[in-house]
Design an enzyme around this catalytic site. Structure first.
Site, PDB file in Angstrom:
ATOM      1  N   TYR A   1     -20.926  -6.095   0.097  1.00  0.00           N
ATOM      2  CA  TYR A   1     -21.193  -6.690  -1.213  1.00  0.00           C
ATOM      3  C   TYR A   1     -22.628  -7.197  -1.299  1.00  0.00           C
ATOM      4  O   TYR A   1     -23.091  -7.587  -2.358  1.00  0.00           O
ATOM      5  CB  TYR A   1     -20.182  -7.820  -1.485  1.00  0.00           C
ATOM      6  CG  TYR A   1     -18.756  -7.316  -1.376  1.00  0.00           C
ATOM      7  CD1 TYR A   1     -18.175  -6.623  -2.432  1.00  0.00           C
ATOM      8  CD2 TYR A   1     -18.018  -7.466  -0.198  1.00  0.00           C
ATOM      9  CE1 TYR A   1     -16.901  -6.103  -2.317  1.00  0.00           C
ATOM     10  CE2 TYR A   1     -16.731  -6.957  -0.076  1.00  0.00           C
ATOM     11  CZ  TYR A   1     -16.186  -6.277  -1.132  1.00  0.00           C
ATOM     12  OH  TYR A   1     -14.922  -5.745  -1.025  1.00  0.00           O
TER      13      TYR A   1
ATOM     14  N   CYS B   1       0.810  -1.220   0.000  1.00  0.00           N
ATOM     15  CA  CYS B   1       0.000   0.000   0.000  1.00  0.00           C
ATOM     16  C   CYS B   1       0.845   1.272   0.000  1.00  0.00           C
ATOM     17  O   CYS B   1       0.304   2.379   0.048  1.00  0.00           O
ATOM     18  CB  CYS B   1      -0.948  -0.009   1.188  1.00  0.00           C
ATOM     19  SG  CYS B   1      -2.013  -1.476   1.226  1.00  0.00           S
TER      20      CYS B   1
ATOM     21  N   LYS C   1      -8.174  -0.173  10.567  1.00  0.00           N
ATOM     22  CA  LYS C   1      -8.149  -1.248   9.583  1.00  0.00           C
ATOM     23  C   LYS C   1      -7.158  -2.303  10.053  1.00  0.00           C
ATOM     24  O   LYS C   1      -5.978  -2.022  10.238  1.00  0.00           O
ATOM     25  CB  LYS C   1      -7.734  -0.692   8.218  1.00  0.00           C
ATOM     26  CG  LYS C   1      -7.637  -1.763   7.150  1.00  0.00           C
ATOM     27  CD  LYS C   1      -7.312  -1.182   5.797  1.00  0.00           C
ATOM     28  CE  LYS C   1      -7.230  -2.281   4.754  1.00  0.00           C
ATOM     29  NZ  LYS C   1      -6.892  -1.740   3.431  1.00  0.00           N
TER      30      LYS C   1
ATOM     31  N   SER D   1     -14.829  -8.811   2.142  1.00  0.00           N
ATOM     32  CA  SER D   1     -14.972  -9.912   1.183  1.00  0.00           C
ATOM     33  C   SER D   1     -15.057 -11.285   1.840  1.00  0.00           C
ATOM     34  O   SER D   1     -15.905 -12.098   1.478  1.00  0.00           O
ATOM     35  CB  SER D   1     -13.814  -9.861   0.187  1.00  0.00           C
ATOM     36  OG  SER D   1     -12.568  -9.930   0.861  1.00  0.00           O
TER      37      SER D   1
ATOM     38  N   GLU E   1      -5.976   5.499  16.781  1.00  0.00           N
ATOM     39  CA  GLU E   1      -5.981   5.741  15.334  1.00  0.00           C
ATOM     40  C   GLU E   1      -7.132   6.665  14.935  1.00  0.00           C
ATOM     41  O   GLU E   1      -6.963   7.578  14.133  1.00  0.00           O
ATOM     42  CB  GLU E   1      -6.134   4.413  14.574  1.00  0.00           C
ATOM     43  CG  GLU E   1      -4.878   3.562  14.472  1.00  0.00           C
ATOM     44  CD  GLU E   1      -3.929   4.058  13.379  1.00  0.00           C
ATOM     45  OE1 GLU E   1      -4.202   5.107  12.760  1.00  0.00           O
ATOM     46  OE2 GLU E   1      -2.901   3.389  13.152  1.00  0.00           O
TER      47      GLU E   1
ATOM     48  N   ARG F   1       0.888  -7.337   5.390  1.00  0.00           N
ATOM     49  CA  ARG F   1       0.599  -5.925   5.673  1.00  0.00           C
ATOM     50  C   ARG F   1       0.666  -5.604   7.173  1.00  0.00           C
ATOM     51  O   ARG F   1       0.143  -4.597   7.623  1.00  0.00           O
ATOM     52  CB  ARG F   1      -0.789  -5.566   5.137  1.00  0.00           C
ATOM     53  CG  ARG F   1      -1.010  -5.807   3.658  1.00  0.00           C
ATOM     54  CD  ARG F   1      -2.068  -4.867   3.108  1.00  0.00           C
ATOM     55  NE  ARG F   1      -2.695  -5.310   1.883  1.00  0.00           N
ATOM     56  CZ  ARG F   1      -2.106  -5.368   0.689  1.00  0.00           C
ATOM     57  NH1 ARG F   1      -0.819  -5.037   0.571  1.00  0.00           N
ATOM     58  NH2 ARG F   1      -2.772  -5.765  -0.369  1.00  0.00           N
TER      59      ARG F   1
ATOM     60  N   LYS G   1     -12.740  -1.886  10.025  1.00  0.00           N
ATOM     61  CA  LYS G   1     -12.694  -2.921   8.997  1.00  0.00           C
ATOM     62  C   LYS G   1     -11.795  -4.045   9.429  1.00  0.00           C
ATOM     63  O   LYS G   1     -10.675  -3.763   9.862  1.00  0.00           O
ATOM     64  CB  LYS G   1     -12.141  -2.277   7.715  1.00  0.00           C
ATOM     65  CG  LYS G   1     -11.976  -3.218   6.572  1.00  0.00           C
ATOM     66  CD  LYS G   1     -11.324  -2.523   5.424  1.00  0.00           C
ATOM     67  CE  LYS G   1     -10.991  -3.576   4.399  1.00  0.00           C
ATOM     68  NZ  LYS G   1     -10.078  -3.096   3.427  1.00  0.00           N
TER      69      LYS G   1
HETATM   70  C1  PBG Z   1      -6.882  -1.806  -0.166  1.00  0.00           C
HETATM   71  C2  PBG Z   1      -8.094  -2.430   0.373  1.00  0.00           C
HETATM   72  C3  PBG Z   1      -8.302  -3.746   0.810  1.00  0.00           C
HETATM   73  C4  PBG Z   1      -9.667  -3.857   1.105  1.00  0.00           C
HETATM   74  C5  PBG Z   1     -10.227  -2.600   0.898  1.00  0.00           C
HETATM   75  N1  PBG Z   1      -9.240  -1.734   0.467  1.00  0.00           N
HETATM   76  C6  PBG Z   1      -7.408  -4.917   0.854  1.00  0.00           C
HETATM   77  C7  PBG Z   1      -6.240  -4.978   1.718  1.00  0.00           C
HETATM   78  O1  PBG Z   1      -5.974  -4.118   2.558  1.00  0.00           O
HETATM   79  O2  PBG Z   1      -5.513  -5.947   1.528  1.00  0.00           O
HETATM   80  C8  PBG Z   1     -10.371  -5.093   1.562  1.00  0.00           C
HETATM   81  C9  PBG Z   1     -11.834  -5.163   1.293  1.00  0.00           C
HETATM   82  C10 PBG Z   1     -12.441  -6.520   1.380  1.00  0.00           C
HETATM   83  O3  PBG Z   1     -11.820  -7.524   1.782  1.00  0.00           O
HETATM   84  O4  PBG Z   1     -13.625  -6.616   1.027  1.00  0.00           O
HETATM   85  N2  PBG Z   1      -5.882  -1.508   0.712  1.00  0.00           N
END
Ligand code: PBG
Length: 324
Positions: A313, A130, A195, A274, A233, A217, A248
């Site tokens: 989704y 990123c 996140k 996801s 944060e 990450r 998230k």
């Molecule tokens: C990009 C990003 C990610 C997601 C949203 N923006 C992937 C990641 O950080 O690897 C994940 C969304 C999802 O899993 O639905 N940095």
């Protein structure tokens, strides 16, 4: 008062009565639908681990955006799959990049749909991280300028909100400053503030073709056991100018949503990611779970925890049930 004077079942006797005392309401206005956009024409490629979710070329993206708006969903968040990736993620901030084209097209054809853009480099870098990379390290400060440039290019293309998801320190401030300098002082920032480095992003990385080519990450996304750190944060992002803060993933982090909602007064978004979607889809396919019911129960639980907005989704499917 206790039983038999007190009988909680009295208020559960009929659907109408239950509805009257329902505490949490999920409505279509709370939903944001993520979409994946790719170069080309006539492309509508389903993502294997996310049934019902597609990589769309711009022509199909517009159709999808029209349908989403038609169903009453107020907003989409766009993710781009570039033609070429490189070390600096150039297509992320190119005026002719896939997202810049997509935003223009959607705002042109479906003007009253709110378009949010994900601001990050991972889909655009050859290494899949990123931020900028040196050796095995993901660099913080040199990345900020690129993220700011990306956010401004999205705003120039017509994005209504920008949503940084990179988790570099100081990026909200860098983006806010750059937007203001370019005359976009009214463009809100929805920051992915808390996140986590989650295994639930697996299917997304297939969809966005953004799997890191080395390492993981964990040096920039948060460690799942931590919640005090999430509050820190969020405090920093608000201080730097975030208008909405996001947690998230959602389900394994409902306590984080609750704590943030209790401690701060800005709107809170939650990303039902996801992997969370894939789990329910898979179980429903096997007929182990009833899809519609687990979907609504899940989304409602995210609202009950305190999220104002939910990125999911399932947005279209939920809208179908919320507005038959
Ligand atoms: C990009 C990003 C990610 C997601 C949203 N923006 C992937 C990641 O950080 O690897 C994940 C969304 C999802 O899993 O639905 N940095």
């Amino acid at each position: 008062m206790s039983f038999p004077q007190s009988r909680p079942r009295r208020l559960r006797q009929s659907p109408l009565l239950r509805k009257m005392v329902q505490e949490t309401v999920l409505s279509v206005e709370n939903l944001i639908c993520p979409l994946f956009v790719i170069h080309g024409k006539g492309v509508r490629k389903e993502i294997a681990s996310m049934p019902g979710t597609y990589q769309l070329s711009i022509d199909y993206l517009i159709k999808e955006a029209q349908e989403i708006r038609h169903r009453g969903i107020p907003a989409v968040i766009l993710f781009g799959i570039p033609r070429k990736k490189d070390g600096r993620g150039s297509e992320a901030y190119s005026p002719t990049g896939i997202i810049q084209q997509a935003v223009k097209a959607v705002k042109d054809r479906v003007p009253d749909l709110i378009v949010i853009t994900d601001v990050c480099l991972c889909e655009y870098t050859s290494h899949g991280h990123c931020g900028l990379v040196k050796g095995n390290r993901v660099l913080n400060d040199p990345t900020l300028e690129l993220l700011a440039r990306e956010a401004v290019s999205h705003a120039k293309a017509g994005a209504d909100l920008v949503a940084p998801s990179d988790m570099m320190d100081g990026r909200v401030k860098a983006i806010r400053t750059a937007l203001d300098q370019d005359g976009f002082e009214m463009t809100p920032i929805l920051s992915y503030a808390a996140k986590y480095a989650s295994a639930f992003y697996g299917p997304f990385r297939e969809a966005a073709e953004s799997t890191p080519q080395f390492g993981d990450r964990k040096s920039y996304q948060m460690d799942p056991p931590n919640v005090r750190e999430a509050l820190r944060e969020v405090a920093m992002d608000i201080e730097e100018g975030a208008d909405i803060v996001m947690v998230k993933p959602a389900l394994s982090y409902l306590d984080v949503i609750y704590r943030i909602r209790s401690a701060f007064n800005v709107p809170v978004a939650a990303y039902h990611v996801s992997g969370e979607y894939a789990m329910l889809k898979a179980a429903a396919r096997l007929k182990w779970l009833e899809e519609d019911r687990v979907m609504m129960e899940t989304l409602t639980s995210i609202r009950r925890a305190g999220a104002d907005l939910i990125l999911t989704y399932f947005a279209k499917d939920a809208a179908r049930l919320l507005r038959p």
